[in-house]
Enzyme design. Structure first.
Site, short mmCIF file in Angstrom:
data_model
loop_
_atom_site.label_atom_id
_atom_site.label_comp_id
_atom_site.label_asym_id
_atom_site.label_seq_id
_atom_site.Cartn_x
_atom_site.Cartn_y
_atom_site.Cartn_z
N ARG A 224 0.86 -1.19 0.00
CA ARG A 224 0.00 0.00 0.00
C ARG A 224 0.89 1.23 0.00
O ARG A 224 2.00 1.21 0.55
CB ARG A 224 -0.88 0.03 1.25
N HIS A 272 -1.47 0.67 -9.81
CA HIS A 272 -2.14 -0.28 -8.91
C HIS A 272 -2.73 -1.46 -9.70
O HIS A 272 -3.91 -1.78 -9.58
CB HIS A 272 -3.22 0.43 -8.07
C1 GLV Z 1 -5.65 -4.83 -3.96
O1 GLV Z 1 -5.06 -3.84 -3.73
C2 GLV Z 1 -6.09 -5.80 -2.97
O2 GLV Z 1 -6.02 -5.49 -1.77
O3 GLV Z 1 -6.52 -6.89 -3.36
#
Ligand code: GLV
Length: 309
Positions: A224, A272
């Site tokens: 993250r 992401h």
């Molecule tokens: C993506 O970021 C997840 O947490 O699956």
């Protein structure tokens, strides 16, 4: 069981028919904030609005359409009795392993230098690289981290992993506990973060920890954005303390247009996408868990709120 689909960022038309087909014994409906409460007992969620929980007070189980539950655990609106279930692998671990392997090979095998040489039509007969010069460290050894570590070890790289508690992964040297973190970092040149975000791991990638890595270090963050103190990395890249970074997650997403990461040639930015939620695999996993719950059996992947994942 009545299950609500409450994912404002996903198209219900693409999900609901498949959910219904996988769970013929359940009623699946789409959350309607304008209508009366549905009376549903469970919901599929990904970044749900806070109003969901004041509106749908019968919910006792949330199936998160992702592995990371940090966003849900930051919502005081979710009553403490509500069980939160995260996706377990569901096709994400292999995607993370692909991403990590790609980032490692690009750096450790000098592919960027060869791209630059091609642009100059230069036949660059530089010395070969050695895997021994690229000790890999994987922060976080859950289902995803363990797979990443095992794949890179299988390719022959020296791989270590760091986790809260000891565990065994063939071919991987495991460092456990906070006190083992400095030694783990001190033997690592290629650091991959796949930790869950919790109050304990927030900001764990900072000047103090990153400065312990071997010289010429490269950071991969697929955990993250809040794991990384971004200003520290920007400064350390500038100072030559860190050689490069491959970043998939950011403190603010989308990454703001004026962020220095966009323009730094040492930084590789992806939006992401390291591991996307796969619809069929996720639905099959959730359907299996719903069936187990309906038979009164225990399920895995239930989040321990105190632990944060
Ligand atoms: C993506 O970021 C997840 O947490 O699956």
């Amino acid at each position: 069981m009545h299950i609500l689909f409450a994912c404002p960022h996903h198209d219900p038309d693409a999900w609901v028919p498949l959910l219904q087909a996988a769970m013929p014994g359940c009623r699946i409906s789409v959350w309607n904030p304008e209508g009366p409460p549905s009376g549903a007992q469970a919901a599929l969620v990904w970044r749900p609005p806070a109003e969901l929980f004041a509106h749908e007070t019968g919910l006792h189980t949330l199936f998160n359409l992702g592995a990371g539950v940090d966003a849900l655990l930051k919502m005081p609106e979710i009553p403490p009795h509500v069980r939160i279930v995260r996706l377990e692998d569901a096709g994400m671990a292999v995607q993370m392993a692909e991403y990590a392997l790609y980032a490692l090979l690009r750096v450790a095998r000098d592919f960027e230098a060869f791209d630059q040489a091609q642009a100059r039509q230069h036949w660059d007969t530089r010395d070969g690289t050695r895997q021994a010069d690229w000790p890999v460290g994987v922060l976080g050894l859950g289902q995803v981290g363990a797979r990443v570590a095992a794949v890179l070890a299988d390719f022959g790289y020296p791989v270590a992993g760091w986790a809260r508690t000891p565990r065994e992964i063939p071919g991987v040297e495991v460092y456990a506990g906070r006190e083992a973190l400095p030694d783990f970092l001190a033997r690592t040149r290629f650091l991959i973060n796949v930790l869950p975000l919790t109050p304990d791991t927030q900001d764990i990638l900072n000047r103090d920890t990153l400065s312990r890595l071997l010289p010429g270090a490269h950071l991969v963050n697929v955990g993250r954005g809040e794991h990384l103190v971004e200003e520290d990395l920007v400064a350390m890249l500038e100072e030559g303390e860190i050689a490069g970074a491959t970043l998939d997650v950011f403190r603010t997403e989308p990454l703001p247009a004026d962020h220095p990461f966009w323009r730094d040639p040492r930084v590789h930015v992806t939006p992401h996408i390291a591991a996307r939620t796969l619809r069929d695999e996720s639905i099959a996993q959730i359907a299996g868990k719903v069936a187990a719950l309906m038979r009164g059996e225990a399920i895995t992947g239930v989040v321990e709120r105190g632990r944060g994942y």
